[in-house]
Design an enzyme around this catalytic site. Structure first.
Site, PDB file in Angstrom:
ATOM      1  N   GLY A 291       0.806  -1.215   0.000  1.00  0.00           N
ATOM      2  CA  GLY A 291       0.000   0.000   0.000  1.00  0.00           C
ATOM      3  C   GLY A 291       0.838   1.262   0.000  1.00  0.00           C
TER       4      GLY A 291
ATOM      5  N   HIS B  80     -18.234 -14.473   8.086  1.00  0.00           N
ATOM      6  CA  HIS B  80     -19.066 -15.587   8.549  1.00  0.00           C
ATOM      7  C   HIS B  80     -18.542 -16.907   7.999  1.00  0.00           C
ATOM      8  CE1 HIS B  80     -22.637 -18.262   8.369  1.00  0.00           C
ATOM      9  NE2 HIS B  80     -22.876 -17.746   9.560  1.00  0.00           N
TER      10      HIS B  80
ATOM     11  N   SER C  37      -9.848 -31.525  37.260  1.00  0.00           N
ATOM     12  CA  SER C  37      -9.613 -31.369  35.830  1.00  0.00           C
ATOM     13  C   SER C  37     -10.629 -30.374  35.291  1.00  0.00           C
ATOM     14  CB  SER C  37      -9.764 -32.730  35.143  1.00  0.00           C
ATOM     15  OG  SER C  37      -9.627 -32.583  33.755  1.00  0.00           O
TER      16      SER C  37
ATOM     17  N   TYR D  95      -1.038 -30.897  33.585  1.00  0.00           N
ATOM     18  CA  TYR D  95      -1.115 -31.449  32.229  1.00  0.00           C
ATOM     19  C   TYR D  95      -2.275 -30.829  31.463  1.00  0.00           C
ATOM     20  CZ  TYR D  95      -5.089 -34.041  33.969  1.00  0.00           C
ATOM     21  OH  TYR D  95      -6.304 -34.351  34.503  1.00  0.00           O
TER      22      TYR D  95
END
Lengths: 908, 908
Positions: free
Chosen positions: A112, A469, A796, A884
């Protein structure tokens, strides 16, 4: 004393001093291109002499009413003198005239801004001198007319089409088809006509004074910083508007001065495979543009060795030198002028994901970079490449050479796909139901199109950007997609697409490469790259040494667990027991259990399920021998195991209509039985219906309500554990209770289950190394983790549900609904179901880890949502000091690399 | 030196010294009863002499292998000597024998411990002396047999029924119906038979030595601390097990020593109305039990003034003295023995809610207590009394005197209701649909019964406690309920209820008083108590001076706002604009808007709605003149405004069947039109269907999607504001955006709306004092409040939704489902939709307030969920330093009082 605004390429140390020695700042001062040219000069690479006008000069110009800062122009003239000295040529000289190019060059590469102006210094007089020097009048007038044309359009802003028109007419007049057939006279005439055109559009004569040419070109570059496209680009890319651009003035070198001249481009390594060999194209006696434009057939670079052995040998040496200096694969441009090699540009080379991996690994083995650097150079997302189908290199080059490539767009969702064109969602869905492969093609997509997109192999649009979209939905659902292919003219009424001169009808085959952003006609074959690529394996092993996060996997079956182990998993972070319930031979028992009215019926159904579950778990334990296996107890609401409500309603209506027309009594009896059965199921389904099943009777809530079911699961786990322990397997089951929101739920459920576990171990006379824990997937569980961990030995994070509840968003509804709007409109910067929302969900995770570890020092914390395989989310998990991340087997390589990146980021 | 284990009543100062002067500790040492007796002695109230064996003695006994601590028994004997001295009587004396009672008395009143043993000191010898003294052999042998009976059952644990059997047989033998008809000889014989029974059950003779009687009774009280019922009670009530009980030994006083003797009970004020007049019952020449047992018709206490003017005048004086001393209305027992008044007990009197309010207020005006104390003495929940229908006092006393009262149970949900008995949920629902008032009656309720409970006026069960399913559901839905009426024998098969000798058939009228826990036959009239009760008004005005929380109201219509103002509201904290949309004349426009396919159609519908909304708001502004009005923009999902999905499916099926049988073409045409219309609506309804609407497209999400709708609302607000400002009204609209989860939602929506607001103010040339804010009802909004308040000038916690998302619980599903199980099983200690969950939701609120005020110092924080009217939740809001709570108009009095309580609690 006035500032220093101009630096000769060879004055790079002065520039460094000016900015306190930081190379990053040198790039800021001289721009990327200028800094690299100066850098090459410093390390002794032959670069056509020249200089850089600094970004500071540009900023001073732009902020002071568009006047060159004090002393700048004088310094530019002095620099020209120095260049004259070095080259032995002179600006405007009638014997050995100096010609220069003028290019913009900001800190970050940026389209540009002002393009190149070549051949500055040419006028009627110097042109004659050049003719004398080159003995090639045609060449010189071609140069001259180019200068006038570029000057008019680029510097003065005149419309280029009038100039092109002149050339076209000249060709017609001469009765030739290509520019290369035009004669010296033709070009001379064109040059003159261009000068007239110049006068018409700018109301002034073409400036014949080389210094004036230079002055105007410099100013044009400055001005281009504020050009609309440049400003838009910076806004989009988030680049600051006050950086300014530098101006690079460099002596012209000509590759078209005879057969001892040449021009070319090269990569120091193979950009597709990463192989360590120079790769490129060149042309003898030609200009740079000819190589790029593809008008003449270029030669493969290695051939240059035979034609110009000395120059090639020097070139090879320079490539090695540059790689050593930059410790990176380089993309270079060069010109050989009468046997003399000039390097015109060098920059880090672009490469495929595969090449990136190999180059990084090779460079470590060549001693160029460290393992840490190699790991950092490969973006975890690039590992994705090895997971998606791709068009093979051969297929692509064949397709390109046979003219099958139709255009390019944005590579918004990786992978390759072929299919027949479907121009609306309903047709895409219908054809897909018929077993056809479909590419859904639309000018742009809307929420109404989602069902078609889901049915399609890939998505192609002519409009839209990276957050359109189409792009968002495609990435969401892992569909390859190319968007914004502006070359496509899609006519929904005539059901055809026009691309240049080609017409593609709805139903024709096309192929899209979402990794490269390319579109082809016809059906191209795909291949799945080898995840076992040896370089990747090596890189990942280095990553393993660096990372501190464990990489576990979500696996429900032994086959998943095996694959995950192959990919480097260190444990199972989530086994979803309910997946086993959906299998055809088991579902009837599950349904019996749900439909049973009496305890003994329920017991019978559970007894039938127990052996299946025991075998499931035994299989997992055998595969994971010695590694932890987290088994989550039943989670989903019961209605998921029963037929759909609306289906039942319709089936019942049908039965009633058939009943009305039933002929025989036997038929009526049979139908009545069916009606009764359906009604019974319908009634149960209705009793299980919930307004918001996501927030309903599932997880531990269900476990507490039908505790016999979870007891059966725990029996199966411990019976299986005892069984495989007897086989010599090292088994470490961890039982995980889902959807806890209050510590009491956990405590009650664990009490019941742990009693059962102890019972079985006593029965079997074995001691199993087991643990009980919970998922943290409800905000309240995170907020009260201090209480929760009194009864949970591990936690978890189920970040899918945690994101739903923290945002109050139903993923099922939102990801094909308003969430896509939000991403398109930038209301949400990222899809929180793809990347963990740091500020909301991440904050809850932090609270939970902190409160949890305050109470239970060594609390094991992990994550088993889909985010566990996503690099930014892994970064967060590292920062939160989780033990983890657990992800799908396919994401394990990505996760290993991302975890290493996180560890390296943390070190800084 | 051994410890002091025994304190004479008159040694209260010594006891105080022993525990460092704290009255609370004296109660701990001597038990509540003993401390109060001692206290009465100190202030000169005539109390039969006696002493207390301390709780310390009890604990020493229990922890040391059940041996009386060193010196205790000796001290008890010394104390008896002192009592002998005071009374001039002697233990075991054959002339003036001393009789004493022995009672347990812990710090907290506690059923399940050893009951009273009266008449200790009686044996064959002292009985004779007593006969000589009283000239009443019958009376003395009645006393004697009571001692033996109580001693056997209470002290020695013999089964009481054998003793009762003896009396029954004696009556039969004597041919009389009541005990009072038995002669002296009869009682003497009974006494002897009791002694034989005693020997049979305890393998020893009844101890005739008074000291041995005392010794055994003392030990029995100690042991009763570890009795099963006492332990269970302490577990349930959360009373520590190491408090121990004291033993009170007190001289017997007899009200049945002739016509100058009497016995009675009294309240120092009217326990029903609170009026300041002594209220009670007495009997001349009678024992205490006779008053309680109701065998003889008691006299109204004021009559005593005529019969024994001196004693009554002394009694009146003592009542005043006690009230002054305890600064509380007292519930007393007294005996007049041969003209001498003895006070046997005093304690704080029980009273109705209405009386509690009046007594507290009167006592302030009498100078007995401070306003703060008065406010603290009335439980905010008691204000509930003034809000629910009740049976009037007259109705109740009439019903009771005419034998309509059937039984009592637990008063688990306040209010009174009458209806016909329905013995299952389906019938309850069916009859309710027929317009009948129904009381649902079940042995106990289950989740399947909920639809019936919802249809009923009230709920009655024969089983279950305060946390039974019936109790929880009733409170949940505000239905009066009495549970655990064990007198009911409900026979579902015969459809009848047997209560004692009465039979109630299904369909018969019954009335229940959930405030008192009473059950009546027939239909009793209800009245709504006057919330404008002058004492309540006064109390609330004092509460207003104390509280720091503002009390605002949730009001959608001017009539609600007016009521709220009357009740003391200081602003509108929540006006739900969508309620206006549901009104019959407007709904069609709302539906048009939703169904409109083209922008101009939508615009038309919105234009039609605008004037309605403007009038709504103008009305509110006029009523609230000068006070803040928070208007929440549209919140619910659109499908709520359209017909139900399943209804549409069924209607469409019906139409299709009719179509099949249609006769004429015209009929077919008409039906086809209907089918088309229904299909159009069905399609739109289906497009709006969501898996989890609670987490779906509503609130600001909807506002952003159809911003024209929210723009219309803001236009209406500002047009209305300008309109009323021109009328001279002081208008302060505050626009609240619902369901924000990310700051960007708020920022975008506010941008659009504020632009509109400014436009209208410019048009009208007026400046309105307005603010924009947001609800905090999503965990993420709370967690990121620092960002949110950059664009919100106020925040209001929507704790209903915040609880749903924080717990991951859908209220619609859970409150008739697993949540009730959770409460029944104690998994959740409280319903988080009734009382804010401090640890989870409260923690989020705290985070939000803290982060919000860090950024915006003076941030106005409020709450507008239903919790805003619940005392415990109000306490939390006070602790979190919110500015106001907003609740339904009816809850405002409760909230005013609760807010004052919170402020007073905070001061401690």
């Amino acid at each position: 004393m006035s500032n220093k605004w101009v630096y000769l390429f060879k004055e790079v140390e002065k520039a460094e001093n000016h900015v306190n020695g930081e190379w990053e700042n040198v790039r800021g001062l001289l721009g990327g291109k200028g800094a690299n040219l100066a850098d090459m000069v410093r390390i002794g690479v032959p670069v056509p002499p020249g200089f850089t006008v600094t970004t500071e000069a540009c900023n001073a110009y732009l902020t002071s009413g568009r006047i060159f800062p004090n002393g700048m122009w004088e310094q530019e003239l002095e620099a020209i003198k120095e260049v004259e000295k070095e080259t032995g040529k002179k600006f405007g000289d009638s014997e050995k005239p100096l010609l220069v190019s003028c290019r913009s060059g900001a800190k970050f590469s940026m389209p540009g801004m002002m393009d190149t102006v070549l051949n500055i210094g040419l006028n009627d007089q110097t042109a004659k001198a050049m003719i004398k020097l080159t003995n090639d009048e045609r060449f010189v007038y071609d140069l001259y007319r180019r200068l006038v044309q570029m000057f008019a359009s680029v510097v003065m802003g005149a419309p280029d089409e009038y100039f092109e028109d002149v050339i076209t007419k000249t060709r017609e007049r001469a009765g030739v088809k290509t520019d290369s057939e035009l004669s010296a006279e033709d070009w001379k005439a064109v040059t003159n006509e261009f000068k007239s055109l110049f006068r018409r559009f700018t109301n002034r004569d073409f400036p014949s004074d080389p210094e004036e040419q230079l002055n105007l070109a410099t100013e044009a570059v400055f001005k281009s910083w504020h050009g609309k496209r440049a400003v838009d680009y910076r806004n989009a890319a988030g680049i600051a508007h006050d950086l300014g651009t530098a101006v690079n003035i460099q002596t012209m070198a000509f590759g078209n001065m005879g057969d001892n001249s040449a021009t070319g481009v090269a990569m120091t390594r193979d950009g597709a495979t990463g192989e360590n060999r120079i790769e490129g194209d060149y042309l003898i006696n030609a200009q740079g543009e000819d190589v790029v434009a593809g008008i003449r057939l270029t030669e493969d670079l290695p051939l240059l060795e035979k034609e110009m052995p000395d120059a090639y040998s020097e070139f090879k040496g320079i490539c090695e030198k540059l790689e050593k200096h930059y410790r990176e694969m380089q993309d270079v441009e060069f010109t050989i002028e009468k046997g003399k090699l000039w390097m015109l540009q060098t920059r880090d080379g672009k490469r495929t994901a595969q090449a990136a991996v190999r180059i990084a690994v090779d460079m470590v083995e060549e001693g160029l970079i460290t393992k840490e650097e190699a790991v950092k150079r490969v973006d975890p997302d690039q590992v994705d490449f090895f997971l998606h189908p791709q068009f093979s290199r051969e297929t692509v080059s064949q397709a390109k050479s046979s003219g099958k490539m139709l255009g390019t767009g944005l590579n918004v969702s990786p992978g390759a796909a072929s299919g027949i064109v479907a121009l609306d969602a309903d047709i895409a869905e219908a054809w897909s139901h018929e077993g056809k492969q479909v590419i859904m093609v639309r000018p742009e997509t809307k929420p109404d199109d989602v069902h078609g997109m889901l049915a399609a192999e890939g998505i192609l649009t002519s409009r839209g950007g990276r957050t359109s979209h189409a792009a968002l939905v495609a990435r969401q659902f892992g569909k390859p997609a190319v968007v914004g292919v502006s070359a496509l003219d899609i006519n929904i009424n005539t059901r055809q697409i026009i691309v240049g001169e080609k017409v593609i009808l709805e139903g024709d085959w096309v192929s899209i490469d979402g990794t490269a952003g390319e579109l082809y006609t016809g059906k191209l074959d795909t291949v799945v790259p080898d995840i076992k690529d040896p370089w990747l394996m090596k890189l990942l092993s280095w990553a393993d040494d660096i990372r501190t996060l464990g990489i576990w996997t979500n696996a429900d079956y032994p086959r998943d667990a095996e694959r995950a182990l192959n990919y480097g998993a260190e444990g199972i972070g989530l086994c979803r027991t309910e997946h086993m319930f959906f299998e055809a031979e088991r579902l009837p028992f599950v349904q019996n259990m749900i439909m049973s009215e009496l305890p003994f019926q329920q017991k019978e159904a559970l007894d039938a399920l127990l052996p299946f579950q025991r075998e499931d778990f035994a299989g997992l334990f055998r595969v994971m021998d010695g590694l932890p296996v987290i088994i989550r107890l039943l989670d989903p609401p019961l209605h998921e195991f029963l037929p759909n409500h609306m289906d039942l309603v319709h089936e019942l209506n049908d039965l009633k209509i058939r009943l009305k027309h039933a002929g025989t009594v036997a038929e009526i009896d049979q139908l009545l039985d069916q009606v009764r059965d359906k009604r019974t199921i319908l009634k149960r389904v209705e009793s299980l219906q919930e307004q918001n099943p996501m927030l309903g009777l599932r997880g531990v809530r269900l476990g507490l309500q039908i505790s016999d079911l979870t007891i059966m699961q725990v029996q199966a786990i411990f019976q299986a554990a005892c069984m495989v322990k007897n086989e010599g397997i090292d088994v470490k089951p961890k039982i995980m209770i889902p959807l806890t929101s209050h510590v009491n739920e956990l405590q009650r459920q664990r009490e019941i289950l742990e009693r059962e576990a102890k019972e079985i171990m006593k029965e079997q006379g074995l001691d199993i190394d087991y643990k009980f824990g919970t998922m943290i997937e409800i905000p309240r569980a995170a907020l009260t983790a201090d209480e929760i961990v009194e009864h949970a030995e591990f936690i978890s994070f189920g970040t899918n549900d945690l994101t739903q509840t923290t945002f109050g968003i139903s993923r099922d509804d939102a990801e094909s609904g308003f969430l896509i709007d939000y991403l398109e409109q930038g209301i949400l910067p990222e899809n929180p179901f793809a990347t963990i929302d740091y500020k909301g969900v991440g904050e809850l995770m932090k609270i939970a880890v902190t409160k949890g570890r305050n109470v239970r020092n060594e609390l094991e914390c992990g994550i088993c949502g889909e985010h566990g395989g996503e690099p930014k989310s892994i970064q967060l998990c590292h920062e939160l000091n989780l033990n983890y991340v657990s992800c799908s087997p396919f994401r394990i390589p990505v996760a290993r690399l991302a975890a290493a990146h996180a560890a390296l980021n943390g070190k800084k």
